[in-house]
Design an enzyme around this catalytic site. Structure first.
Site, PDB file in Angstrom:
ATOM      1  N   GLU A  48       0.816  -1.224   0.000  1.00 44.25           N
ATOM      2  CA  GLU A  48       0.000   0.000   0.000  1.00 44.25           C
ATOM      3  C   GLU A  48       0.847   1.270   0.000  1.00 44.25           C
ATOM      4  O   GLU A  48       0.391   2.319   0.446  1.00 44.25           O
ATOM      5  CB  GLU A  48      -0.952   0.009   1.206  1.00 44.25           C
ATOM      6  CG  GLU A  48      -2.026  -1.045   1.181  1.00 44.25           C
ATOM      7  CD  GLU A  48      -3.026  -0.912   0.035  1.00 44.25           C
ATOM      8  OE1 GLU A  48      -2.906   0.021  -0.773  1.00 44.25           O
ATOM      9  OE2 GLU A  48      -3.916  -1.763  -0.047  1.00 44.25           O
ATOM     10  N   HIS A  95      -2.636   2.283   8.667  1.00 45.06           N
ATOM     11  CA  HIS A  95      -3.688   1.564   7.926  1.00 45.06           C
ATOM     12  C   HIS A  95      -3.874   0.196   8.567  1.00 45.06           C
ATOM     13  O   HIS A  95      -2.893  -0.535   8.756  1.00 45.06           O
ATOM     14  CB  HIS A  95      -3.295   1.424   6.454  1.00 45.06           C
ATOM     15  CG  HIS A  95      -4.054   0.365   5.731  1.00 45.06           C
ATOM     16  ND1 HIS A  95      -5.432   0.367   5.654  1.00 45.06           N
ATOM     17  CD2 HIS A  95      -3.642  -0.751   5.074  1.00 45.06           C
ATOM     18  CE1 HIS A  95      -5.826  -0.706   4.966  1.00 45.06           C
ATOM     19  NE2 HIS A  95      -4.764  -1.401   4.616  1.00 45.06           N
ATOM     20  N   HIS A 149      -6.620  -3.446   9.268  1.00 47.66           N
ATOM     21  CA  HIS A 149      -7.790  -4.270   8.932  1.00 47.66           C
ATOM     22  C   HIS A 149      -8.496  -4.626  10.232  1.00 47.66           C
ATOM     23  O   HIS A 149      -8.931  -5.764  10.419  1.00 47.66           O
ATOM     24  CB  HIS A 149      -7.378  -5.551   8.217  1.00 47.66           C
ATOM     25  CG  HIS A 149      -6.733  -5.332   6.887  1.00 47.66           C
ATOM     26  ND1 HIS A 149      -6.333  -6.372   6.078  1.00 47.66           N
ATOM     27  CD2 HIS A 149      -6.428  -4.195   6.218  1.00 47.66           C
ATOM     28  CE1 HIS A 149      -5.790  -5.874   4.968  1.00 47.66           C
ATOM     29  NE2 HIS A 149      -5.835  -4.555   5.036  1.00 47.66           N
ATOM     30  N   TYR A 175     -20.057  11.062  20.698  1.00 49.16           N
ATOM     31  CA  TYR A 175     -19.457  12.376  20.394  1.00 49.16           C
ATOM     32  C   TYR A 175     -17.990  12.292  19.986  1.00 49.16           C
ATOM     33  O   TYR A 175     -17.460  13.199  19.330  1.00 49.16           O
ATOM     34  CB  TYR A 175     -19.641  13.346  21.560  1.00 49.16           C
ATOM     35  CG  TYR A 175     -18.866  13.024  22.816  1.00 49.16           C
ATOM     36  CD1 TYR A 175     -17.517  13.364  22.938  1.00 49.16           C
ATOM     37  CD2 TYR A 175     -19.482  12.387  23.898  1.00 49.16           C
ATOM     38  CE1 TYR A 175     -16.804  13.076  24.082  1.00 49.16           C
ATOM     39  CE2 TYR A 175     -18.776  12.097  25.059  1.00 49.16           C
ATOM     40  CZ  TYR A 175     -17.438  12.446  25.138  1.00 49.16           C
ATOM     41  OH  TYR A 175     -16.727  12.157  26.268  1.00 49.16           O
ATOM     42  N   HIS A 219     -12.353  -3.639   3.076  1.00 50.49           N
ATOM     43  CA  HIS A 219     -10.903  -3.682   3.257  1.00 50.49           C
ATOM     44  C   HIS A 219     -10.482  -3.340   4.690  1.00 50.49           C
ATOM     45  O   HIS A 219      -9.969  -4.200   5.393  1.00 50.49           O
ATOM     46  CB  HIS A 219     -10.261  -2.710   2.241  1.00 50.49           C
ATOM     47  CG  HIS A 219      -8.782  -2.746   2.201  1.00 50.49           C
ATOM     48  ND1 HIS A 219      -8.047  -2.423   1.082  1.00 50.49           N
ATOM     49  CD2 HIS A 219      -7.863  -3.025   3.161  1.00 50.49           C
ATOM     50  CE1 HIS A 219      -6.759  -2.534   1.356  1.00 50.49           C
ATOM     51  NE2 HIS A 219      -6.628  -2.899   2.605  1.00 50.49           N
ATOM     52  N   TYR A 261     -10.616  21.553  26.178  1.00 50.42           N
ATOM     53  CA  TYR A 261     -10.365  20.397  27.037  1.00 50.42           C
ATOM     54  C   TYR A 261      -8.869  20.223  27.319  1.00 50.42           C
ATOM     55  O   TYR A 261      -8.030  20.529  26.489  1.00 50.42           O
ATOM     56  CB  TYR A 261     -10.910  19.138  26.335  1.00 50.42           C
ATOM     57  CG  TYR A 261     -10.696  17.852  27.070  1.00 50.42           C
ATOM     58  CD1 TYR A 261     -11.501  17.483  28.131  1.00 50.42           C
ATOM     59  CD2 TYR A 261      -9.669  16.985  26.683  1.00 50.42           C
ATOM     60  CE1 TYR A 261     -11.302  16.292  28.796  1.00 50.42           C
ATOM     61  CE2 TYR A 261      -9.470  15.783  27.341  1.00 50.42           C
ATOM     62  CZ  TYR A 261     -10.285  15.450  28.387  1.00 50.42           C
ATOM     63  OH  TYR A 261     -10.088  14.265  29.039  1.00 50.42           O
TER      64      TYR A 261
HETATM   65 ZN   LIG Z   1      -4.913  -3.232   3.726  1.00 46.88          ZN
END
Ligand SMILES: [Zn+2]
Length: 218
Positions: A73, A92, A94, A113, A155, A208
């Site tokens: 990727e 990234h 899964h 929220y 994905h 905050y």
């Molecule tokens: Zn992936």
């Protein structure tokens, strides 16, 4: 500098795996460097990863430096970093619940929220494209817009941040939201917070925590 970043990248990737966000050898992480970016290697067991295994690419994705093949990727990381100068790190995964919702090709609505942490009133889902393809990178950049996280149809998910730690924390938060959404949906149709309430939440978040330049009284 790059040596330290390599270690930080590997540390973040291992934490992502240890948190259960990236089963097996799935998922990948990148961080911006002076001339491009570092990305995790393809198909390596997280426990075996060392700083040397990180692959450095130029900003346009050429000029591979290192002994490993980069994550499949790498185009996704390249295109997000190019489109988002505010992003310095990308995670990234899964992860189970994000991927579950992504298989329905639905966004995560404002069932809680905390959804505002991803930058919008909901967490969008990018259209499907084959893993590793330029089309997938295009779809994810489009779905992200100015936001900080999105799902990826059939994905997984992607989260970005100003640091590796921030990107990983957001990935974990989005997984938590996806889990809450899935669980709530088992009992019925969850209530969705409206725009006005989300605007109030954003305002509250801005105030905050500890003041950034708090001074101790002298
Ligand atoms: Zn992936």
């Amino acid at each position: 500098m790059t040596l330290r970043l390599r270690d930080d990248l590997v540390h973040t990737a291992r934490r992502m795996h240890d948190l259960g966000l990236a089963p097996g050898t799935t998922g990948n992480v990148s961080v911006r460097t002076t001339n491009g970016f570092l990305v995790t290697p393809s198909g390596m067991t997280y426990a075996d990863l060392r700083g040397d295994d990180a692959v450095e690419l130029r900003a346009d994705g050429t000029g591979r430096a290192g002994q490993r093949t980069p994550s499949s990727e790498w185009r996704l990381h390249r295109d997000i970093l190019a489109a988002r100068p505010d992003a310095h790190a990308i995670v990234h995964t899964h992860s189970l619940f994000c991927t579950t919702v992504a298989c329905l090709r639905r966004p995560i609505p404002a069932i809680h929220y905390m959804v505002v942490l991803a930058g919008g009133d909901e967490i969008p889902c990018a259209d499907y494209a084959t893993f590793g393809s330029p089309e997938l990178a295009t779809q994810v950049v489009r779905a992200l817009g100015p936001g900080h996280a999105c799902l990826m149809a059939n994905h997984g998910m992607v989260a970005l941040g100003p640091t590796l730690d921030a990107a990983l924390r957001l990935a974990a938060e989005v997984e938590s939201l996806a889990s809450q959404y899935w669980h709530a949906a088992q009992l019925g149709a969850p209530h969705i917070l409206d725009r006005d309430e989300l605007a109030r939440v954003r305002h509250r978040f801005a105030e905050y925590g500890q003041p950034k330049r708090a001074r101790r009284p002298t």
